[in-house]
Design a protein around this motif. Sequence first.
Motif, PDB file in Angstrom:
ATOM      1  N   GLY A 178      -6.776   9.958   5.325  1.00 33.81           N
ATOM      2  CA  GLY A 178      -4.709  10.085   5.495  1.00 33.81           C
ATOM      3  C   GLY A 178      -4.595   9.671   6.761  1.00 33.81           C
ATOM      4  O   GLY A 178      -4.085   9.141   7.004  1.00 33.81           O
TER       5      GLY A 178
ATOM      6  N   ILE B 254      -1.224  -2.412   1.792  1.00 31.54           N
ATOM      7  CA  ILE B 254      -2.166  -1.448   2.632  1.00 31.54           C
ATOM      8  C   ILE B 254      -1.350  -1.027   4.408  1.00 31.54           C
ATOM      9  O   ILE B 254      -1.176  -2.071   4.445  1.00 31.54           O
TER      10      ILE B 254
ATOM     11  N   ASN C  98       1.919  -4.374   6.557  1.00 30.39           N
ATOM     12  CA  ASN C  98       2.292  -4.301   5.619  1.00 30.39           C
ATOM     13  C   ASN C  98       0.676  -5.550   5.083  1.00 30.39           C
ATOM     14  O   ASN C  98       2.019  -6.671   5.147  1.00 30.39           O
TER      15      ASN C  98
ATOM     16  N   ASN D 133      -0.577  -3.433  -4.446  1.00 31.30           N
ATOM     17  CA  ASN D 133       0.142  -2.437  -3.375  1.00 31.30           C
ATOM     18  C   ASN D 133      -0.083  -3.728  -2.520  1.00 31.30           C
ATOM     19  O   ASN D 133      -1.011  -4.636  -2.084  1.00 31.30           O
TER      20      ASN D 133
ATOM     21  N   GLN E 115      -2.710   4.448   3.356  1.00 32.27           N
ATOM     22  CA  GLN E 115      -2.271   4.609   2.428  1.00 32.27           C
ATOM     23  C   GLN E 115      -1.022   3.417   1.620  1.00 32.27           C
ATOM     24  O   GLN E 115      -1.127   2.459   2.436  1.00 32.27           O
ATOM     25  N   GLU E 116      -1.385   3.154   0.597  1.00 33.88           N
ATOM     26  CA  GLU E 116      -0.945   1.921  -0.353  1.00 33.88           C
ATOM     27  C   GLU E 116       0.601   2.347  -0.261  1.00 33.88           C
ATOM     28  O   GLU E 116       1.576   3.356  -1.334  1.00 33.88           O
ATOM     29  N   ILE E 117       1.395   1.121  -0.251  1.00 38.31           N
ATOM     30  CA  ILE E 117       2.684   0.862  -0.011  1.00 38.31           C
ATOM     31  C   ILE E 117       3.331   0.263  -1.550  1.00 38.31           C
ATOM     32  O   ILE E 117       2.720  -1.482  -1.642  1.00 38.31           O
TER      33      ILE E 117
ATOM     34  N   THR F  87      -0.878   5.154   7.964  1.00 39.45           N
ATOM     35  CA  THR F  87      -0.472   6.490   8.205  1.00 39.45           C
ATOM     36  C   THR F  87       0.032   6.921   9.182  1.00 39.45           C
ATOM     37  O   THR F  87      -0.487   6.419  10.458  1.00 39.45           O
TER      38      THR F  87
ATOM     39  N   VAL G  16      -7.972   6.072   2.862  1.00 42.98           N
ATOM     40  CA  VAL G  16      -6.844   6.658   1.566  1.00 42.98           C
ATOM     41  C   VAL G  16      -6.754   7.622   1.451  1.00 42.98           C
ATOM     42  O   VAL G  16      -6.524   8.085   2.291  1.00 42.98           O
ATOM     43  N   LYS G  17      -8.525   8.039   1.573  1.00 42.70           N
ATOM     44  CA  LYS G  17      -8.852   9.324   1.383  1.00 42.70           C
ATOM     45  C   LYS G  17      -9.015  10.100   2.745  1.00 42.70           C
ATOM     46  O   LYS G  17      -8.874  11.339   2.547  1.00 42.70           O
TER      47      LYS G  17
END
Length: 314
Positions: free
Chosen positions: A82, A98, A54, A96, A85-87, A101, A79-80
Amino acid sequence: MEFYNKVGKMALGSRLRRLSELVTDQASKVYELYDIGLNPKWFPVFYALAGGENKSIMQIAQEINHSHPSVSTIVKEMVKSGIAQEIPNQKDGRKNFIGLTVKGKDINERIQVQYTDVNAAVENALNQTQYNIWKAIEEWEFLLEQKSLFKRVEDEKKLREANDVRIVAYQPEHQQSFKQLNEEWITENFNMEETDHKSLDHPQEYILDKGGVILIALYKGEPVGTSALIKMDGGMYELAKMAVSPKAKGKGIGYLLGLACMEKARSIGAKTLYLESNTKLKPAINLYHKLGFKKTSGLPSPYERCNIQMEMAL
């Protein structure tokens, strides 16, 4: 292709953009061929995350050499979709990380065969060309890192315009230009002082008759710059009254005047060139350093605005 052959190297950017659009369009079809739901422009960010670590947007931007805003926009799109994802960052809640997923990791597994085939296809294409575009791109990137295309064009512009510049000896008809050019830069930055008025109103008496020299820079016949050599003691001359019209900035006229003054000073037996300036005039100070002047101190100055003295041994 006829357009690019006609325009030539001036259209380098447009031709590279056309090639980029062509490759990007065909890349989209490649992703469709392997049923990989990935936008080609996401690839650098996707690949940076594919190792499993990440990363922050700043880390990704530095790794792929993209701007932070560009990476941020791509991450939002991923992210949109899928894929990413933000972690939350455990050490800093304001930032955050990245990561991919489950969907993104699945794509990474399936895309490996695509990598193999694309790499082989590109290698085959490179082997069919006389010039290896990959190596050429590396060379161009290196060259442009050393000196940007903008700077290269700017230098060519100065060289071309320098052909229209003539440095001539002062004549009585230049007196008004000599005064006006100097008053223009002095009043823009400081106040006129008594010594200014004397030398600008009476250059023959205060500069030339005392063994000094005045040079005038003509651009296409019009006076646009000036400088003077004022005789001092012990083979020293002061480089003074250097001014260039704002409308002639960027043509390297100050540098040409400086070189002409150095050449003239040597021809009349000068041993040292000396000047006074002010550190707020950063372009002028940079010019003096470029010409070879070094900081010095000790001589009394007739100017209140003087806060730096420089000299050069000839």
